[in-house]
Design a protein around this motif. Sequence first.
Motif, mmCIF file in Angstrom:
data_model
loop_
_atom_site.group_PDB
_atom_site.id
_atom_site.type_symbol
_atom_site.label_atom_id
_atom_site.label_comp_id
_atom_site.label_asym_id
_atom_site.label_seq_id
_atom_site.Cartn_x
_atom_site.Cartn_y
_atom_site.Cartn_z
ATOM 1 N N TYR A 174 6.873 -37.204 22.709
ATOM 2 C CA TYR A 174 8.106 -36.428 22.728
ATOM 3 C C TYR A 174 7.954 -35.138 21.929
ATOM 4 O O TYR A 174 7.183 -35.055 20.967
ATOM 5 C CB TYR A 174 9.280 -37.247 22.182
ATOM 6 N N LEU A 176 10.219 -32.219 19.790
ATOM 7 C CA LEU A 176 11.463 -32.106 19.035
ATOM 8 C C LEU A 176 11.755 -30.638 18.764
ATOM 9 O O LEU A 176 10.928 -29.924 18.178
ATOM 10 C CB LEU A 176 11.346 -32.898 17.730
ATOM 11 N N THR A 178 14.610 -28.203 17.008
ATOM 12 C CA THR A 178 15.789 -28.102 16.153
ATOM 13 C C THR A 178 16.249 -26.654 16.142
ATOM 14 O O THR A 178 15.444 -25.746 15.887
ATOM 15 C CB THR A 178 15.470 -28.567 14.719
ATOM 16 N N GLY A 193 15.069 -33.529 11.690
ATOM 17 C CA GLY A 193 13.705 -34.009 11.896
ATOM 18 C C GLY A 193 13.418 -35.359 11.263
ATOM 19 O O GLY A 193 12.976 -36.289 11.959
ATOM 20 N N LEU A 196 15.390 -38.264 13.074
ATOM 21 C CA LEU A 196 14.937 -38.551 14.429
ATOM 22 C C LEU A 196 13.545 -39.166 14.443
ATOM 23 O O LEU A 196 13.279 -40.111 15.201
ATOM 24 C CB LEU A 196 14.964 -37.267 15.265
ATOM 25 N N LYS A 197 12.665 -38.658 13.610
ATOM 26 C CA LYS A 197 11.314 -39.216 13.572
ATOM 27 C C LYS A 197 11.338 -40.664 13.105
ATOM 28 O O LYS A 197 10.576 -41.505 13.617
ATOM 29 C CB LYS A 197 10.424 -38.361 12.668
ATOM 30 N N CYS A 207 4.949 -38.075 18.331
ATOM 31 C CA CYS A 207 5.576 -36.767 18.217
ATOM 32 C C CYS A 207 4.553 -35.673 18.484
ATOM 33 O O CYS A 207 3.523 -35.586 17.801
ATOM 34 C CB CYS A 207 6.192 -36.584 16.833
ATOM 35 N N GLN A 210 7.402 -30.536 16.050
ATOM 36 C CA GLN A 210 8.784 -30.094 15.900
ATOM 37 C C GLN A 210 8.818 -28.580 15.766
ATOM 38 O O GLN A 210 8.068 -27.999 14.976
ATOM 39 C CB GLN A 210 9.442 -30.732 14.677
ATOM 40 N N LEU A 236 13.701 -33.821 22.764
ATOM 41 C CA LEU A 236 14.917 -33.958 21.962
ATOM 42 C C LEU A 236 15.303 -32.596 21.416
ATOM 43 O O LEU A 236 14.496 -31.937 20.760
ATOM 44 C CB LEU A 236 14.685 -34.933 20.806
ATOM 45 N N CYS A 237 16.535 -32.187 21.688
ATOM 46 C CA CYS A 237 17.043 -30.912 21.184
ATOM 47 C C CYS A 237 18.177 -31.210 20.214
ATOM 48 O O CYS A 237 19.215 -31.767 20.611
ATOM 49 C CB CYS A 237 17.559 -30.044 22.326
ATOM 50 N N SER A 238 17.993 -30.897 18.955
ATOM 51 C CA SER A 238 18.985 -31.215 17.943
ATOM 52 C C SER A 238 19.607 -29.951 17.394
ATOM 53 O O SER A 238 18.924 -28.961 17.133
ATOM 54 C CB SER A 238 18.343 -32.019 16.808
#
Length: 344
Positions: A174, A176, A178, A193, A196-197, A207, A210, A236-238
């Motif tokens: 995945y 990531l 942010t 981060g 989620l990790k 991962c 990020q 994943l978009c945070s």
Amino acid sequence: MKLIDTKDAVGHVLCHDITQILPETSKGPVFKKGHVVTAEDIPALLSVGKEHLYVWEKKEGMLHEDEAAEILRRICMGDSETMTASEPSEGKIEIRAAMDGLLKINREKLTAVNSLGEMMIATIHGDYPVKKGDKLAGTRVIPLVIEEEKMQRAKEAVGEEPILSILPFRHVKYGLITTGNEVALGRITDAFGPVLKRKMEEYDTECMGQLILTDDREKITEEILGFAEDGADLILCSGGMSVDPDDRTPGAIRDTGAEVISYGAPVLPGAMFLLAYLTTGDRVVPVLGLPGCIMYAKRTIFDLVLPRVLAGDRLTASDLSVYGEGGLCLNCEKCHFPNCQFGK
């Protein structure tokens, strides 16, 4: 079956288990189905309150409770090697997971069988992760004998595909992303981060990296596409998920050409969640837009959706809509998730 006086039962074959209950100690069969009654057994049978006994008298078109329980077992799990089943005991069979994965339940079929009467299948909730050895379901018929025709109706209601299945979790790479000027420009420390990790480490995931970006819509789109092209199985978009004009993440996800399944979910915490699927070549990559509650809440929409995504279960807008009932986390002082009402 035929009913006889216990004192006349010597030489007859029991057609059901005889249960003994010792208060605050144990409950179990003192004599098993198929046992041939002896003269020495009579006092023991009388001591557990059995003045009369049912003994086996096979009749055409009727099934014993254990035979019927086996039919229910088969329509639950078929020949699947992902589950195991106990031997029948007092007409009951327990089904357990033989592997880790995501439990799927065909709820329409389950309801159809339980609506027939005189039989039951009880399960845990579906769409949740299970581990090897976890109890999944129990089956039994209510009477000691049941019409074979009724069990045939149960088989017809289910068809070829069993009610229960377990989807294995995949190894998932995945990316990531942010977003937020306040994080990218160093005004605050990234809190997405680490959270989620930590959650991703509970599964077989890797991962790819990020990226911390400003609220630059075009740049966010570019990096989502970049992760997808580099082989990410999940993105994943945070951050940047609210309706504030400075929050650009939802628009950036749309700009990738991904199919947005839903922006918003009837779950608290997690109402501003976004689910999309991005097609790249012959692969379809889930893209999750994660709201700020992920940083501080114990359990959120992410905990409900993540196991399904990791098992390759493609969610629809309807799948998200049904989370409304049970979608309110009570934020208990001691969290018992998933053994609570959240998401059910």
